[in-house]
Design a protein around this motif. Structure first.
Motif, PDB file in Angstrom:
ATOM      1  N   LEU A   1       0.764  -1.046   0.152  1.00 38.71           N
ATOM      2  CA  LEU A   1       0.228   0.164   0.065  1.00 38.71           C
ATOM      3  C   LEU A   1       0.870   1.116  -0.080  1.00 38.71           C
ATOM      4  CD1 LEU A   1      -2.680  -0.931   2.405  1.00 38.71           C
ATOM      5  CD2 LEU A   1      -3.109  -0.182   0.357  1.00 38.71           C
ATOM      6  N   GLU A   2       1.926   1.117   0.874  1.00 40.32           N
ATOM      7  CA  GLU A   2       2.575   2.571   0.612  1.00 40.32           C
ATOM      8  C   GLU A   2       3.656   2.568  -0.430  1.00 40.32           C
ATOM      9  OE1 GLU A   2       2.649   4.753   3.352  1.00 40.32           O
ATOM     10  OE2 GLU A   2       1.393   3.332   4.797  1.00 40.32           O
ATOM     11  N   LYS A   3       3.892   1.594  -1.065  1.00 37.96           N
ATOM     12  CA  LYS A   3       4.875   1.961  -2.110  1.00 37.96           C
ATOM     13  C   LYS A   3       3.935   2.043  -3.505  1.00 37.96           C
ATOM     14  CE  LYS A   3       8.854  -0.999  -0.818  1.00 37.96           C
ATOM     15  NZ  LYS A   3       9.624  -2.080  -0.832  1.00 37.96           N
ATOM     16  N   ALA A   4       2.918   1.621  -3.663  1.00 39.91           N
ATOM     17  CA  ALA A   4       2.142   1.658  -4.726  1.00 39.91           C
ATOM     18  C   ALA A   4       1.843   3.249  -5.036  1.00 39.91           C
ATOM     19  CB  ALA A   4       0.699   1.190  -4.627  1.00 39.91           C
ATOM     20  N   GLU A   5       1.800   3.443  -6.482  1.00 38.33           N
ATOM     21  CA  GLU A   5       1.583   4.819  -6.820  1.00 38.33           C
ATOM     22  C   GLU A   5       0.228   4.857  -7.926  1.00 38.33           C
ATOM     23  OE1 GLU A   5       3.082   7.808  -6.066  1.00 38.33           O
ATOM     24  OE2 GLU A   5       4.454   6.588  -4.787  1.00 38.33           O
ATOM     25  N   PRO A   6      -0.570   6.210  -8.033  1.00 35.20           N
ATOM     26  CA  PRO A   6      -1.642   6.012  -8.643  1.00 35.20           C
ATOM     27  C   PRO A   6      -1.355   6.020 -10.060  1.00 35.20           C
ATOM     28  CG  PRO A   6      -1.669   7.655  -6.810  1.00 35.20           C
ATOM     29  CD  PRO A   6      -0.692   7.272  -6.984  1.00 35.20           C
TER      30      PRO A   6
END
Length: 107
Positions: free
Chosen positions: A100-105
């Motif tokens: 969740l923290e590493k994902a980018e939109p």
């Protein structure tokens, strides 16, 4: 709202995309998490009870929430609780939060 993956989705979640099988991370995100986030302020996802998780399932299910813009990064800890009661599931919990923290939109 509480979602127990083993009870409400599959005891054997695996794969990233729907083409990988009916218990994929994409299917879980799209069929369960997406609507839950639309209809509830806070969601608890219980990881316990499955045979385990592969990284592709966790990344697609949870990281995909950010990529698909179903959840904003600043709302992660306030709206989504990923619960692991058993010691065997704690590392899956940490991995899900990491994705969740590493994902980018997506654009």
């Amino acid at each position: 709202m509480k979602i127990n993956i083993a009870r409400d989705f599959s005891e054997v979640p695996s794969g990233r995309y729907r083409v990988d099988g009916p218990a994929s991370g994409e299917a879980f995100r799209e069929d369960i998490l997406k609507d839950a986030l639309k209809n509830h302020d806070v969601i608890t996802v219980e990881l316990d009870g499955t045979e385990g998780y592969n990284s592709s399932f966790l990344e697609e299910a949870f990281g995909g929430l950010i990529r698909k813009k179903y959840l904003q990064k600043q709302d992660i800890r306030g709206r989504l609780i990923i619960e692991a009661k058993g010691d065997a599931y704690k590392h899956y919990q940490a991995a899900a939060y990491r994705y969740l923290e590493k994902a980018e939109p997506e654009n």
